[in-house]
Scaffold this motif. Structure first.
Motif, short mmCIF file in Angstrom:
data_model
loop_
_atom_site.label_atom_id
_atom_site.label_comp_id
_atom_site.label_asym_id
_atom_site.label_seq_id
_atom_site.Cartn_x
_atom_site.Cartn_y
_atom_site.Cartn_z
N ARG A 153 22.32 2.66 37.68
CA ARG A 153 22.19 1.31 37.12
C ARG A 153 20.79 0.76 37.41
N LEU A 154 20.33 0.97 38.63
CA LEU A 154 19.01 0.49 39.02
C LEU A 154 17.93 1.12 38.15
N GLU A 155 18.05 2.43 37.90
CA GLU A 155 17.05 3.11 37.09
C GLU A 155 17.10 2.66 35.64
N SER A 156 18.32 2.52 35.08
CA SER A 156 18.42 2.18 33.67
C SER A 156 17.99 0.73 33.42
N LEU A 157 18.27 -0.18 34.36
CA LEU A 157 17.91 -1.57 34.16
C LEU A 157 16.44 -1.86 34.49
#
Length: 317
Positions: free
Chosen positions: A309-313
């Motif tokens: 989630r951190l990478e995609s956001l």
């Protein structure tokens, strides 16, 4: 992570489009960022963050500070850490320690929703604790009696004669410690707090949890999953099913069923977010057009729990 044209069309079929920039702002706002910091932090402000995040992960690493102290600082600015200590270790308790995302200080109102998890743990095999209890059939009962008479107690306060191994420094648990951890995970005891050296102080759950929480009926496993999914969605703002399940480490099938119920009640809605296989939006989530914030974030902060989630956001690996 934009996917193929066919994938984007499929995403649009799932619901209204939410851009990554919008998703970032929704996620940050849901986590309590972008809000004015109070001139003075009191218990009211601490409770507001508890209501928003539901849990603070615990970890023994303390290079800057213990992990559970940092999320409040990130959102509120400088504060007296004794406020959090009081919320977690003195009546009326606002937090209790149990397994949420990991070992965490969790909103005490969620204790009933975690009881099905405790019951499931009681049904599974615990090789080490089971072997100890087989060898010492009275040990668990003696520990509970000691806690009733003298608690809260550390594991080292429990009188039990054994020959201790000196292997595996740092995890060289005594037999009493193994049984105490089994009693904690299955819901018989609860930490009353921690010592300065970060040792748990164990107590009977009735001596830790507020009377109103103890009197709350235990929900079904399905209703417990619904409660946890609801709190996770409120804390995340926008998320896919895996991210919702990861917040409290719930089963993916139970989480998917809970999200379907939340969608039926209008609490969440399907949306499409570029690069996500599925996405849900908390209906009550703030949707700021702009958001300005700056904060020091712990690796154990709920904003960054789930690394994909951190990478995609945020494009941050």
């Amino acid at each position: 992570m934009t996917g193929s044209p066919r994938g984007r069309a499929s995403d649009r079929a799932l619901g209204p489009a939410v851009s990554l920039a919008q998703a970032r702002r929704i996620a940050l706002a849901a986590q309590g960022f972008g809000r004015p910091r109070p001139a003075a932090v009191k218990m009211r402000q601490v409770q507001g963050v508890i209501d928003r995040l539901a849990q603070f992960q615990i970890d023994s690493i303390n290079v800057v500070a213990r992990a559970h102290y940092l999320p409040l600082f990130s959102r509120l600015g400088p504060y007296d850490t004794a406020l959090l200590d009081r919320a977690a270790s003195r009546p009326p308790r606002r937090l209790f320690e149990y397994w949420g995302h990991a070992a965490s200080l969790i909103d005490v109102a969620l204790e009933p929703a975690l009881r099905p998890r405790m019951a499931a743990h009681a049904r599974r095999a615990w090789p080490k604790a089971d072997a100890i209890r087989a060898a010492h059939p009275d040990l668990a009962a003696r520990i509970l009696a000691d806690l009733a008479a003298h608690g809260p107690l550390r594991a080292s306060d429990i009188e039990h004669t054994e020959v201790r191994s000196r292997e595996h420094w740092g995890w060289n648990w005594s037999e009493a410690k193994h049984v105490l951890e089994w009693l904690l995970t299955t819901g018989e005891v609860s930490p009353a707090g921690r010592t300065r050296s970060f040792e748990r102080r164990y107590a009977l759950r009735a001596d830790v949890l507020p009377a109103g929480v103890l009197a709350t009926p235990t929900p079904s496993a399905e209703d417990a999953a619904l409660t946890l999914a609801r709190r996770a969605m409120a804390a995340l703002g926008v998320a896919d099913t895996y991210q919702v399940a990861d917040y409290f480490r719930t089963r993916s099938d139970a989480t998917a069923a809970a999200l379907a119920r939340l969608a039926a009640s209008g609490e969440v809605e399907r949306v499409s977010v570029p690069g996500w296989r599925d996405a849900w939006l908390w209906a009550a989530a703030a949707r700021p057009r702009r958001l300005h914030t700056q904060a020091l974030i712990s690796p154990f902060d709920s904003l960054v729990y789930e690394r994909r989630r951190l990478e995609s956001l945020f494009g941050l690996r």
